[in-house]
Design a protein around this motif. Structure first.
Motif, PDB file in Angstrom:
ATOM      1  N   GLU A   1      89.763  44.463  22.428  1.00  0.00           N
ATOM      2  CA  GLU A   1      90.505  45.477  22.315  1.00  0.00           C
ATOM      3  C   GLU A   1      91.165  46.201  23.776  1.00  0.00           C
ATOM      4  O   GLU A   1      92.238  46.367  23.653  1.00  0.00           O
ATOM      5  CB  GLU A   1      89.852  46.758  21.689  1.00  0.00           C
ATOM      6  CG  GLU A   1      89.381  46.218  20.198  1.00  0.00           C
ATOM      7  CD  GLU A   1      88.659  47.311  19.515  1.00  0.00           C
ATOM      8  OE1 GLU A   1      89.001  47.416  18.244  1.00  0.00           O
ATOM      9  OE2 GLU A   1      87.793  47.804  19.959  1.00  0.00           O
TER      10      GLU A   1
ATOM     11  N   TYR B   1     101.627  44.845  22.791  1.00  0.00           N
ATOM     12  CA  TYR B   1     101.647  44.285  21.413  1.00  0.00           C
ATOM     13  C   TYR B   1     103.102  43.739  21.128  1.00  0.00           C
ATOM     14  O   TYR B   1     104.146  44.508  21.747  1.00  0.00           O
ATOM     15  CB  TYR B   1     101.215  45.224  20.393  1.00  0.00           C
ATOM     16  CG  TYR B   1      99.775  45.693  20.617  1.00  0.00           C
ATOM     17  CD1 TYR B   1      98.779  44.846  20.147  1.00  0.00           C
ATOM     18  CD2 TYR B   1      99.314  46.715  21.448  1.00  0.00           C
ATOM     19  CE1 TYR B   1      97.280  45.193  20.512  1.00  0.00           C
ATOM     20  CE2 TYR B   1      98.127  47.067  21.687  1.00  0.00           C
ATOM     21  CZ  TYR B   1      96.990  46.122  21.193  1.00  0.00           C
ATOM     22  OH  TYR B   1      95.736  46.440  21.398  1.00  0.00           O
TER      23      TYR B   1
ATOM     24  N   ASP C   1      95.262  46.093  24.835  1.00  0.00           N
ATOM     25  CA  ASP C   1      96.024  47.184  25.426  1.00  0.00           C
ATOM     26  C   ASP C   1      96.984  46.916  26.390  1.00  0.00           C
ATOM     27  O   ASP C   1      97.924  47.363  26.793  1.00  0.00           O
ATOM     28  CB  ASP C   1      95.077  48.340  25.211  1.00  0.00           C
ATOM     29  CG  ASP C   1      94.534  48.940  24.055  1.00  0.00           C
ATOM     30  OD1 ASP C   1      95.353  48.547  22.836  1.00  0.00           O
ATOM     31  OD2 ASP C   1      93.742  49.691  24.108  1.00  0.00           O
TER      32      ASP C   1
ATOM     33  N   GLU D   1      99.004  42.990  15.864  1.00  0.00           N
ATOM     34  CA  GLU D   1      99.240  44.352  16.368  1.00  0.00           C
ATOM     35  C   GLU D   1      97.646  44.976  16.568  1.00  0.00           C
ATOM     36  O   GLU D   1      96.658  44.304  16.253  1.00  0.00           O
ATOM     37  CB  GLU D   1      99.653  45.080  15.227  1.00  0.00           C
ATOM     38  CG  GLU D   1     101.278  44.798  14.868  1.00  0.00           C
ATOM     39  CD  GLU D   1     102.308  44.666  16.191  1.00  0.00           C
ATOM     40  OE1 GLU D   1     101.759  45.597  16.914  1.00  0.00           O
ATOM     41  OE2 GLU D   1     103.333  44.281  15.952  1.00  0.00           O
ATOM     42  N   LYS D   2      97.669  46.161  17.185  1.00  0.00           N
ATOM     43  CA  LYS D   2      96.533  46.802  17.759  1.00  0.00           C
ATOM     44  C   LYS D   2      95.570  46.747  16.761  1.00  0.00           C
ATOM     45  O   LYS D   2      94.240  46.445  17.018  1.00  0.00           O
ATOM     46  CB  LYS D   2      96.901  48.107  18.301  1.00  0.00           C
ATOM     47  CG  LYS D   2      95.698  48.967  18.976  1.00  0.00           C
ATOM     48  CD  LYS D   2      96.200  50.382  19.300  1.00  0.00           C
ATOM     49  CE  LYS D   2      94.897  51.181  19.980  1.00  0.00           C
ATOM     50  NZ  LYS D   2      94.573  50.657  21.060  1.00  0.00           N
ATOM     51  N   GLU D   3      95.876  47.066  15.412  1.00  0.00           N
ATOM     52  CA  GLU D   3      94.744  47.449  14.434  1.00  0.00           C
ATOM     53  C   GLU D   3      94.244  46.055  13.865  1.00  0.00           C
ATOM     54  O   GLU D   3      93.348  46.179  12.940  1.00  0.00           O
ATOM     55  CB  GLU D   3      95.344  48.223  13.502  1.00  0.00           C
ATOM     56  CG  GLU D   3      96.434  47.373  12.566  1.00  0.00           C
ATOM     57  CD  GLU D   3      97.867  47.826  13.206  1.00  0.00           C
ATOM     58  OE1 GLU D   3      98.864  47.433  12.678  1.00  0.00           O
ATOM     59  OE2 GLU D   3      97.908  48.522  14.283  1.00  0.00           O
TER      60      GLU D   3
END
Length: 662
Positions: A493, A501, A497, A526-528
């Motif tokens: 994660e 993305y 970052d 994507e981030k999620e």
């Protein structure tokens, strides 16, 4: 090359195994020598007092005079002993007709090694074994027929059967031969040595070689550029398919390397590679003539249809139809009927006679191009008359194409004047392309200068992990997307970052694998999604790679260490379909930027990068190719591929790299 003179230019020849039986090979060779050789001939037969009227000797050592060349035609078990006797006699060259050596395996391999060892001991240069022999301007030392038209085409073949066929073909097509050299197993004299020798021969205008495998790729790359500067060297390759390659191994014991790499080697060294025997025959017509030929072509015809078909063939072969100057168009209008076209192809119309051909050729003869003159026989036009009309324009780049009932007679008229003539326009065009598309030969100088950091990275490794390969790319100046290796969710994660993305997440295995096939690649992450995808991928490999996702065209750039020619770069369309599309091109290392551009164009990748004016950076791909070439040599890499190399307006980026060192 002086040590080959006794082989090609002997003053005396001994035939060991010269039989009295006219159906035996040794007898046929003796008779061929009697009909062709002006020097002394010594038959060796331990059971006869004479052979074909010549005194026979029980051993070559019984011959009192010096012997330059010994032709060995005895059972294979006796061949080594005969080579020993030649050495003791002081003979410096031999042709070993006898078969049953390396090409059959087993005991044959051992016997061939003994033959080589014995010849080395006495400094004997020998052709074969398992050869049909040699024909030169001095003598016919084969067991093929002796009737052969002398000329300026040399034939070098790795098959006696092909050699016999080519002699027959040359005889029927009235092609003059200077040399026929059948190589056999090449235990000593190699094909590149023969080509080098013949390139110095004043009686030879061009060399045609049938090869199944190259004996020494490094020597081939070293020697061939000098030979092709002196005269055309034309190759046809046997064993280009997997079955063909196996047949070649059993036939001459040759190592049949990759055909694509062979093709690149021939191109690099300035040779010409043709497809089949029909091309052989057609191309000899051009090389035997002295017509100056160019890839810019004017077609002169009495048939509009033939003009159209010829134009199609010219475009298919990547040559150019010239545009007639307006001044010549105006002059042509004065001599041609209103129904005639004064464009290229120049259609003289179906009622054209000898005079119309003559007048038209006078007007266009000084144009700097090849003139393909087509004439179809009609009730009121004989191609023989057109052939006579063409003769005064010899030396103006003329290539004839005569079709119809009297085509054979018109062809003979043209050939007698050394003007090439064909029966089909497609054959003429293809042959012109072969001869005019040669690139200047390049000599490959392979010097490795590896960087210390690169040597440290590959030290004692059989292959590199993907992240090690990415580091190696950066050492050699090949750009990569932002990337990171992670082994837990928190790191994944955090690094996601940092990279930004959307991104790409993929497995990072310890050994080179196809990640897509293992369902180990996720795009548009994507981030999620990072946590869930990491947990999925970590079930395949604990280590996961994160990469910046780039848009652009996918290109394949790689390299192999070919068993014959060594390190070679490979370029083509990238992505998952590279092995399906197979639109790839090869270049022998080292590859400079000019060669890299040629490879890029040959593979069609250059056109794809520049399609629709999207401005993708083709220069960065060229630099990547040269960097890969250097890397292959520096680190002695066995196999690598960058697939894909993503190319866009900003440059070229190595996204996935597989690299095998040993």
């Amino acid at each position: 090359m002086e040590d080959l003179d006794p082989l090609f230019k002997p003053k005396s020849i001994a035939v060991i195994g010269a039989s009295r039986n006219r159906e035996k090979v040794g007898n046929v060779i003796t008779r061929n020598l009697l009909s062709s050789f002006r020097g002394k001939i010594y038959p060796v037969n331990n059971k006869a007092e004479s052979v074909e009227g010549l005194t026979a000797y029980k051993s070559v050592k019984d011959i009192k005079d010096d012997v330059d060349l010994g032709i060995i035609s005895v059972p294979r078990e006796a061949a080594v002993e005969v080579m020993e006797e030649l050495g003791e006699k002081g003979v410096k060259a031999s042709i070993v007709i006898t078969a049953g050596f390396r090409e059959v395996g087993g005991e044959g391999v051992k016997l061939e090694e003994e033959l080589i060892h014995t010849a080395l001991k006495y400094s004997i240069r020998f052709l074969g074994p398992n050869t049909m022999g040699l024909v030169s301007p001095e003598y016919n030392g084969t067991f093929a027929f002796a009737d052969m038209r002398r000329g300026n085409i040399a034939l070098v073949v790795q098959s006696g059967g092909i050699g016999a066929y080519m002699l027959d073909w040359a005889h029927k097509s009235r092609t003059g031969i200077s040399y026929l050299v059948t190589m056999g197993n090449q235990a000593d004299v190699k094909e590149y040595e023969v080509i080098q020798y013949l390139s110095e021969d004043p009686e030879t205008k061009a060399i045609f070689a049938y090869v199944e495998g190259i004996s020494d790729g490094e020597k081939f790359l070293e020697v061939m550029p000098e030979s092709t500067k002196k005269k055309p060297v034309v190759f046809i390759k046997g064993g280009i398919t997997s079955k063909g390659a196996k047949a070649a191994m059993s036939h001459t014991g040759s190592l049949a390397g990759s055909f694509d790499v062979f093709k690149a080697a021939v191109k690099t060294t300035g040779g010409i590679l043709i497809e089949d025997f029909r091309d052989f025959l057609n191309l000899t017509k051009l090389v035997e003539s002295s017509e100056p030929l160019k890839p810019e072509i004017l077609v002169v015809t009495n048939s509009g249809g033939h003009g159209v078909l010829t134009s199609d063939a010219i475009e298919r072969n990547n040559m150019t139809m010239i545009t007639l100057p307006s001044r010549i168009e105006e002059e042509l209008k004065k001599i041609l009927p209103p129904t005639s076209s004064v464009r290229n192809p120049l259609d003289l119309t179906g009622d054209a006679g000898k005079d119309r051909y003559t007048e038209a050729l006078k007007l266009v003869s000084d144009l700097d191009c090849t003139k393909v003159v087509i004439a179809e026989s009609l009730p009121f036009l004989s191609t023989v008359e057109v052939a006579k009309a063409v003769l005064p324009f010899k030396g103006k780049g003329i290539v004839g194409v005569f079709m119809g009932g009297d085509e054979e007679f018109s062809s003979r008229i043209m050939e007698s004047a050394d003007i090439p003539c064909f029966n089909f326009p497609e054959d003429a065009v293809k042959s012109i392309r072969y001869l005019t598309s040669r690139v200047p030969p390049r000599k490959k100088i392979r010097i490795s200068q590896p960087m210390e950091s690169a040597l440290e990275l590959v030290k004692d490794k059989e292959f590199l992990k993907d992240y090690e390969s990415m580091k190696l790319m950066e050492i050699y100046g090949i750009r990569t997307p932002k990337w990171s290796i992670v082994e837990d969710v928190d790191s994944a994660e955090k690094e996601a970052d940092r990279i930004g993305y959307p991104l790409v997440m993929k497995i990072s295995a310890d050994s080179p694998v196809h990640k897509t096939e293992m369902k180990g690649v996720y795009m548009n992450v994507e981030k999620e999604q990072v946590k869930q995808i990491y947990q999925t991928l970590s079930k395949i490999t604990k280590r996961v790679m994160l990469q910046e996702q780039l848009n652009g065209m996918e290109v394949f750039v790689g390299g192999i260490k070919d068993p014959v020619f060594g390190h070679t770069v490979v370029v083509g369309s990238g992505g998952i379909y590279v092995e399906v599309l197979k639109n790839v091109s090869y270049g022998i290392c080292p590859v400079d930027e000019d060669e890299a551009l040629d490879i890029l164009k040959e593979s069609k990748v250059y056109d794809m990068l520049n399609a629709r004016k999207r401005g993708y950076d083709s220069g960065s791909v060229i630099r990547t190719i040269t960097s890969v070439s250097r890397m292959m040599l520096d680190l002695n890499i066995k196999e690598m591929d960058i697939n894909p190399l993503i190319v866009n307006e900003k440059g070229a980026f190595a996204v996935d790299v597989r690299l095998i060192l040993k």
